[in-house]
Scaffold this active site. Structure first.
Site, PDB file in Angstrom:
ATOM      1  N   GLU A  51     -59.836 -31.290 -72.291  1.00  0.00           N
ATOM      2  CA  GLU A  51     -60.559 -30.574 -73.361  1.00  0.00           C
ATOM      3  C   GLU A  51     -59.760 -29.461 -74.042  1.00  0.00           C
ATOM      4  O   GLU A  51     -60.127 -28.289 -73.961  1.00  0.00           O
ATOM      5  CB  GLU A  51     -61.873 -30.010 -72.793  1.00  0.00           C
ATOM      6  CG  GLU A  51     -62.762 -31.091 -72.220  1.00  0.00           C
ATOM      7  CD  GLU A  51     -64.042 -30.548 -71.585  1.00  0.00           C
ATOM      8  OE1 GLU A  51     -64.222 -29.328 -71.534  1.00  0.00           O
ATOM      9  OE2 GLU A  51     -64.869 -31.360 -71.135  1.00  0.00           O
ATOM     10  N   GLU A  67     -65.759 -40.781 -68.038  1.00  0.00           N
ATOM     11  CA  GLU A  67     -66.943 -40.078 -67.498  1.00  0.00           C
ATOM     12  C   GLU A  67     -68.229 -40.626 -68.101  1.00  0.00           C
ATOM     13  O   GLU A  67     -69.127 -39.877 -68.485  1.00  0.00           O
ATOM     14  CB  GLU A  67     -66.829 -38.564 -67.788  1.00  0.00           C
ATOM     15  CG  GLU A  67     -65.545 -37.947 -67.277  1.00  0.00           C
ATOM     16  CD  GLU A  67     -65.437 -36.436 -67.507  1.00  0.00           C
ATOM     17  OE1 GLU A  67     -66.450 -35.797 -67.844  1.00  0.00           O
ATOM     18  OE2 GLU A  67     -64.324 -35.907 -67.337  1.00  0.00           O
TER      19      GLU A  67
END
Ligand code: XIL
Length: 375
Positions: free
Chosen positions: A161, A266
């Site tokens: 991220e 994910e």
């Protein structure tokens, strides 16, 4: 009397034949078997699963999955809570489980602003550390963690991220103190620590054009500098209406176009109302609980279950279409009951985001996916 005995014998014989048929029922086939030769099927392991306490989840893991990711225990906060003091107990168990079962092991994650220990960015007086000190800390962290599992962990989420939706760099401490170079340093250190490990960049909302372009540029840049990057991880924390399949596919093709593998890292699909769609999977987002935001506390109605089934199946059909570009599809957990989506971005809701329900039963889509692999 003779007739009665014959009847019992016939019933028994029929029973044996019937149970023999059951033993060959296709439901014994796991997702991992059906997907063999296409991509790994992975799941994130939480602490209870790693500790071996959640035996129902472990049973599912054994049948359906051939890859594992550490949900929390390898993040920098949990693994190095105090400078120089590493908590390797749970990570060791996680890796040992993977080795004993011959699984593709993913370490999550080395450099991430979230769940990072506070000490990482400050000195003993609480002042922000210098660029040199932070680089040294990243290096020590990566060398120690990756070094310990050298030749054991197959793949690392090196940086998690680092970009915003619009493609600009996220203003994390890593970025503010070091600048853009933290990205290449992280990949360089990870490669030095284990030259054989696969290294990927991981992020959410990867369907968004801004982030897609930024990640493509970053991958090309690392490659141009001669650094190793094997893949891009699309987290895939999705909802029923977002993202659109087109934008998802466009990103998948763009990442694959740089010459690296795509990992779906994910995956989960929420059926609950989202207070703000802009949050993507921003873990720091938090909204107050309201009854109306938790509409399926007593169970998921049939219509919604069927829609969720369809949505999951459509995603897997897309994954199968691009099986040559996808290395792995990992769901963020095993059973709905332990999913982080019950508590994010609103605490205390009842959600249904995974492939296995709250009673550890496979949802119908599992069988549908297995069927889809044969078409
Ligand atoms: C989540 C875990 O599932 C939770 O248990 C924890 O409280 C917060 O983090 N993106 C990531 C993951 O990369 O590490 C996050 O995992 C979910 C979003």
């Amino acid at each position: 009397m003779k007739k009665a005995l014959l009847k019992i014998w016939l019933l028994m014989a029929f029973g044996i034949i019937a149970s023999g048929c059951n033993a060959q029922a296709p439901s014994e086939e796991g997702l991992k078997d059906a997907l063999e030769g296409k991509f790994y099927m992975g799941a994130a392991m939480n602490d209870q699963v790693i500790l071996g306490n959640d035996t129902s989840s472990l049973k599912i893991l054994q049948q359906h999955f051939n890859s594992i990711t550490s949900e929390n225990v390898m993040k920098s906060g949990p693994i190095q809570p105090v400078e120089g003091e590493f908590a390797f107990d749970l990570p060791d168990r996680f890796v040992d489980y993977g080795l004993q079962n011959g699984l593709y092991i993913v370490g999550h994650c080395l450099v991430w602003h979230s769940q990072a220990p506070r000490w990482f960015f400050v000195d003993e007086k609480g002042n922000e550390v210098s660029r040199e000190v932070l680089i040294e800390r990243i290096k020590t962290h990566i060398f120690t963690v990756v070094g310990r599992y050298k030749g054991k962990v197959d793949c690392w989420d090196v940086v998690n991220e680092a970009f915003e939706d619009n493609g600009s760099w996220r203003k994390t401490k890593f970025y503010q103190i070091i600048g853009e170079e933290f990205m290449e340093l992280a990949f360089r250190f990870a490669h030095e620590a284990d030259p054989d490990a696969e290294l990927i960049y991981n992020d959410y909302s990867m369907h968004q054009k801004g982030r897609r372009d930024a990640v493509v540029n970053m991958v090309n840049d690392l490659k141009a500098k001669g650094l190793r990057i094997d893949g891009v991880g699309m987290q895939a924390h999705y909802g029923m209406g977002h993202p659109g399949f087109d934008e998802f596919e466009e990103s998948l093709l763009a990442f694959s176009g740089t010459g690296v593998d795509v990992h779906i890292t994910e995956l989960d699909v929420t059926v609950l109302p989202t207070p703000d769609r802009r949050v993507g999977a921003e873990v720091s987002a938090s909204f107050e609980y309201q009854e109306k935001m938790n509409p399926y506390a007593k169970g998921l109605p049939e219509k919604e279950s069927a829609a969720l089934n369809d949505r999951y199946l459509d995603f897997f059909k897309l994954f199968l279409k691009h099986g040559d570009k996808i290395k792995r599809v990992t769901t963020w957990g095993i059973s709905d009951i332990h999913s982080w989506k019950n508590n994010w971005p609103i605490r205390g809701r009842t959600n249904y985001p995974l492939l296995f329900d709250r009673n550890y039963q496979a949802k119908p889509v599992v069988e549908d996916i297995i069927k889809a692999t044969k078409q």
